[in-house]
Design an enzyme around this catalytic site. Structure first.
Site, mmCIF file in Angstrom:
data_model
loop_
_atom_site.group_PDB
_atom_site.id
_atom_site.type_symbol
_atom_site.label_atom_id
_atom_site.label_comp_id
_atom_site.label_asym_id
_atom_site.label_seq_id
_atom_site.Cartn_x
_atom_site.Cartn_y
_atom_site.Cartn_z
ATOM 1 N N HIS A 136 0.836 -1.200 0.000
ATOM 2 C CA HIS A 136 0.000 0.000 0.000
ATOM 3 C C HIS A 136 0.874 1.254 0.000
ATOM 4 C CE1 HIS A 136 -2.841 3.083 1.347
ATOM 5 N NE2 HIS A 136 -3.788 2.277 0.891
ATOM 6 N N GLU A 171 -4.404 2.087 -7.301
ATOM 7 C CA GLU A 171 -4.760 3.223 -6.468
ATOM 8 C C GLU A 171 -3.814 4.383 -6.774
ATOM 9 O OE1 GLU A 171 -6.454 1.686 -2.355
ATOM 10 O OE2 GLU A 171 -4.361 1.138 -2.571
#
Length: 259
Positions: free
Chosen positions: A104, A180
């Site tokens: 992430h 993302e």
């Protein structure tokens, strides 16, 4: 030219609680998620939730009789050893975890994780029978009005993130790629649909020769209406704080059931 729809994969949606909830509120949320399992089943949508490490075991118990897949927010790359503070992928698998989020943007920014670190974690996840959810995305918001140029820059930044991670796992392993754009995480609006669809289509071309199932999610301020605008490029959504309101999550599942 209109976007070219890819061959339809089973849609998938999930959310991470990050570190927003405490223990009691996490377990209340997981209980509410369990109640949404039948709606996801009816919609033919795969559904996952990623709580914190401390609540994995009680969360697994609450989800035991449902189809909801339990996820973990990270893992270490080694199965066992003197690695104080880390969490073993062996333990995660034993706890009932099916999906492990790795790479992430927050892990990369706050803890200096590199593509090579993510690759080692991906290998550990697959080695222990779980599915890696590999987060990828470009850091810089496009400054050009040319969609093709912006897409090219995004793809060039995401490509090494993907190829490095996939080089560490068997070609037949199932993986999930969560696209993302870093600049869209926590923003008021998601990235533009044309941009996301075009980037996702280009990223799919990078993995189309893999034997293993490879699904692409979009994450980054996603909410109601997001998926229908992106469905020609992605297989689902990776939701953030928006989904912490369980009614919002229910709305997204319903939208994903539509053609």
């Amino acid at each position: 030219m209109p976007p070219i729809p890819h061959q339809r994969e089973k849609r998938i949606v999930g959310t991470s609680l990050k570190m927003y909830f405490d223990l009691p509120s996490t377990l209340r949320y997981i209980g509410a998620v369990a109640q949404l399992a039948s709606a996801a089943d009816k919609a033919n949508v795969d559904f996952f939730v990623i709580p914190d490490f401390v609540t994995l075991l009680p969360s697994a118990e609450k989800l035991r009789s449902t189809s909801v897949q339990l996820g973990a927010q990270d893992t270490f790359s080694e199965d066992k050893g003197a690695f104080t503070g880390e969490v073993s992928p062996v333990t995660l698998a034993q706890a009932g975890v099916k999906i492990v989020e790795i790479g992430h943007a927050e892990r990369r920014r706050l803890f200096g994780e590199r593509d090579e670190d993510v690759a080692r974690k991906a290998a550990a996840v697959v080695r222990n029978g779980m599915t890696p959810l590999i987060c990828i995305g470009e850091k810089t918001k496009p400054s050009t009005s040319s969609i093709s140029q912006a897409v090219g820059l995004a793809v060039s930044e995401c490509k090494p993130q993907i190829t490095t991670a996939l080089s560490a796992v068997p070609d037949d392993a199932e993986v999930i790629l969560a696209y993302e754009p870093v600049w869209a995480i926590g923003a008021a609006e998601p990235a533009g649909a044309d941009h996301v669809v075009a980037v996702a289509q280009n990223l799919r071309a990078l993995v189309e020769d893999r034997r293993g199932r490879t699904r692409i999610l979009y994450g980054g301020s996603a909410g109601p209406g997001t998926f229908q605008n992106l469905k020609d490029g992605v297989d689902g959504l990776f939701l953030g704080r928006f989904a912490h309101d369980i009614s919002n999550l229910e709305k997204v599942i319903q939208e994903m059931s539509e053609p």
